[in-house]
Design an enzyme around this catalytic site. Structure first.
Site, PDB file in Angstrom:
ATOM      1  N   HIS A 218       0.805  -1.207   0.000  1.00  0.00           N
ATOM      2  CA  HIS A 218       0.000   0.000   0.000  1.00  0.00           C
ATOM      3  C   HIS A 218       0.842   1.262   0.000  1.00  0.00           C
ATOM      4  O   HIS A 218       0.316   2.369   0.118  1.00  0.00           O
ATOM      5  CB  HIS A 218      -0.932   0.027   1.218  1.00  0.00           C
ATOM      6  N   GLY A 506     -11.569  -6.610  16.807  1.00  0.00           N
ATOM      7  CA  GLY A 506     -10.234  -6.159  16.414  1.00  0.00           C
ATOM      8  C   GLY A 506      -9.113  -6.606  17.329  1.00  0.00           C
ATOM      9  O   GLY A 506      -7.942  -6.530  16.956  1.00  0.00           O
ATOM     10  N   GLY A 576      -6.655   6.847  13.715  1.00  0.00           N
ATOM     11  CA  GLY A 576      -7.945   6.355  14.187  1.00  0.00           C
ATOM     12  C   GLY A 576      -8.332   6.953  15.521  1.00  0.00           C
ATOM     13  O   GLY A 576      -9.492   7.333  15.743  1.00  0.00           O
TER      14      GLY A 576
END
Length: 593
Positions: A218, A506, A576
């Site tokens: 990425h 998560g 986040g």
């Protein structure tokens, strides 16, 4: 950097429109989601579905074809596809024999594909998955499951496609694909960063005499920054690291891929392979096949990766099995085999007629199109002591606008230690939440407002953020007894429930450098102050979330793209956690009036 695009918000749907338009004889686009479906797939086998973020072309959509994948679920640039896209792509190619998923081992892909599989199993469809984890630089050998998937995707998808086309059962196709995954190793270097469409700055910066060693697919930062080195020096270093990890012996047979990352020429890749081949010959390792190409790219990123794929007789038979798509072919081809037959032409004509008049952008909304909601009434003056359903709806609209406005800020934070897509993903999810909220002007259940907004985010954002931030609204509200008005205590209970659901899915804890570092202290503050009223509670939550953001600067990342940076991530705040703080800030601002 100038990119040849129209609108940054429409890059993926317009790219897919052009891709399918050019290769319509081989592919068709799913009518509802961003997924590529093969026209040439066998109907009596396990279906193979691959996928991941866009921006890596020709991976993933370009590896759909005969003897390869049956479908590819495509996310936004550098962001995993959302669970609905994965679910719909798999449903479209399922033949009743089960679905095998192959994708890179990234937090967002893992979360979203897991949820897509859950949806399919609820429908009675058997599933299995193989996560590619070939990047030797991203984690030590004893933590293979934490390694990223990069150019090794090519070999794993090739073997998986052949195994499925051979008619193997879901269990056997999974076994063979896992063997291919376990026999694959890659390491890469970046010589220049990538830049996301619509973003003013590159993902990271490199000096003229610097390279980034061990970067991910990425375009996120690597694990080590070093001075510029000649091709032979780099090749020797990368060769040594793969050999140490793979434990190859004289007489072993391998396939080699030297993969460009977007702007690296075949000339450069050939120079690298020249040295790799020399080293292999010296150690007595036989090269069964070699490939020099740009298969797994990262926009215009400079650099390359080297992948070794160790063969045995079983894997060799599947590797030799013919396959074809416009970007990748192996085995013997028969002239005319891939021309569309009369049935395919009929299907294509019907699809074109069905698509006529539809929005070709699959509902993507630009900043200008996601305008403010038309309100039947206005917010009452003064501080709110509780939230009616319409108060909650307008508060979430306010928060959505706030996050959309902060997209550049969140992108800049994420670019420091991630891949820079967090702001784009959050803004995109909030736009979808706005669309849904604008349709709920008559809703009387306050919990239903949060649930609808969360579901809209979950089903549209992709990436880890889609699952996590969708759950921030959705998980706490889902299953709650309908209430026209919620109090401070109700909101505190709802966010506590969301936190538990997010941590269950998560697995992150405080100190792992994730959004939990802001959410957990905010929830604790809400529980401690909910008896004082809505505004005091939200003030306390906002302050606790902000402190949580500051604390993330001290932590080494345990999840996400930043985990491979280890100590290099210290000093940077988590994107986040920053979004969590902004959301609580938006709640406080709205309630305060």
């Amino acid at each position: 950097m100038r990119k040849i695009i129209n609108d940054a918000d429409h890059v993926v749907p317009e790219m897919m429109e052009g891709f399918v338009g050019a290769y319509g004889r081989y592919f068709r686009k799913h009518p509802e989601v961003n997924a590529i479906l093969s026209r040439q797939r066998r109907k009596d086998k396990v279906a193979l579905v691959i996928g991941g973020g866009s921006g890596h072309e020709p991976m993933f959509g370009g590896f759909v074809g005969k003897g390869l994948a049956d479908a590819a679920a495509c996310g936004n640039i550098f962001a995993s596809p959302d669970p609905n896209t994965i679910y719909e792509a798999a449903k479209a190619v399922d033949n009743g024999n089960g679905v095998l998923f192959v994708y890179g081992c990234y937090a967002g892909d893992n979360l979203n594909f897991d949820m897509g599989e859950e949806f399919l199993r609820d429908d009675g469809i058997r599933t299995a998955h193989v996560r590619v984890q070939d990047d030797v630089a991203s984690a030590p050998k004893e933590r293979m499951e934490d390694r990223r998937g990069i150019a090794g995707d090519v070999f794993v998808v090739k073997i998986a496609g052949a195994a499925c086309d051979a008619g193997l059962s879901l269990e056997e196709a999974t076994r063979v694909t896992e063997k291919a995954r376990d026999n694959t190793r890659t390491v890469g270097v970046a010589t220049a960063p990538a830049q996301l469409p619509g973003v003013d700055k590159p993902i990271f910066e490199l000096g003229e005499d610097e390279i980034e060693y061990g970067m991910g697919l990425h375009g996120e930062r690597g694990v080590l920054r070093t001075c510029w080195q000649p091709a032979d020096v780099l090749a020797e270093k990368m060769y040594a690291q793969i050999m140490e990890d793979m434990d190859l012996q004289a007489g072993d047979e391998i396939c080699v891929l030297v993969n460009g990352l977007g702007s690296t020429t075949i000339t450069e890749l050939a120079i690298v392979y020249r040295k790799i081949n020399e080293l292999l010959e010296k150690d007595g390792i036989r090269v069964y096949d070699a490939d020099l190409n740009n298969y797994c790219t990262s926009q215009e990123m400079g650099g390359f990766s080297v992948t070794f794929f160790q063969l045995d007789e079983e894997l060799k038979s599947y590797y030799d099995s013919p396959c074809y798509c416009p970007y990748y072919a192996k085995g013997e081809l028969t002239d005319g085999s891939y021309r569309p037959d009369e049935e395919q032409e009929t299907v294509k004509k019907a699809e074109n007629e069905e698509a006529a008049g539809e929005d070709k952008r699959d509902g993507d909304v630009s900043d200008g199109e996601a305008g403010a909601a038309v309100e039947p009434d206005i917010r009452q003056k003064g501080v709110l002591n509780e939230l009616s359903a319409q108060d909650a709806r307008r508060m979430l609209l306010y928060i959505a606008d706030k996050i959309i406005e902060k997209k550049p800020y969140l992108t800049e934070i994420d670019s420091a230690i991630g891949d820079g897509d967090h702001g784009i993903g959050m803004a995109g999810g909030m736009k979808k939440a706005k669309e849904k909220l604008e349709q709920m002007a008559g809703e009387e259940n306050a919990y239903a407002v949060f649930e609808a907004a969360g579901k809209a985010m979950l089903m549209s954002m992709g990436g880890a953020s889609g699952v996590i931030f969708g759950s921030l609204y959705l998980a706490g509200a889902k299953g709650m007894e309908p209430k026209p008005v919620i109090t401070a205590k109700d909101l505190a209970r709802m966010e506590q429930k969301s936190l538990l659901a997010i941590q269950e899915r998560g697995k992150a804890e405080v100190g792992d450098k994730t959004m939990v570092d802001a959410l957990a202290p905010a929830v604790d503050a809400m529980k401690a102050s909910c008896n004082e009223g809505l505004l005091p509670m939200l003030r306390a939550a906002e302050a606790a979330a902000l402190q949580g953001v500051e604390d993330t600067k001290k932590y080494v990342a345990k999840f996400g793209r930043a985990k491979s940076l280890m100590e290099r991530a210290v000093g940077y705040q988590d994107a986040g956690a920053t979004s969590v703080w902004l959301i609580f800030q938006g709640m406080r601002e709205y309630v305060e009036g």
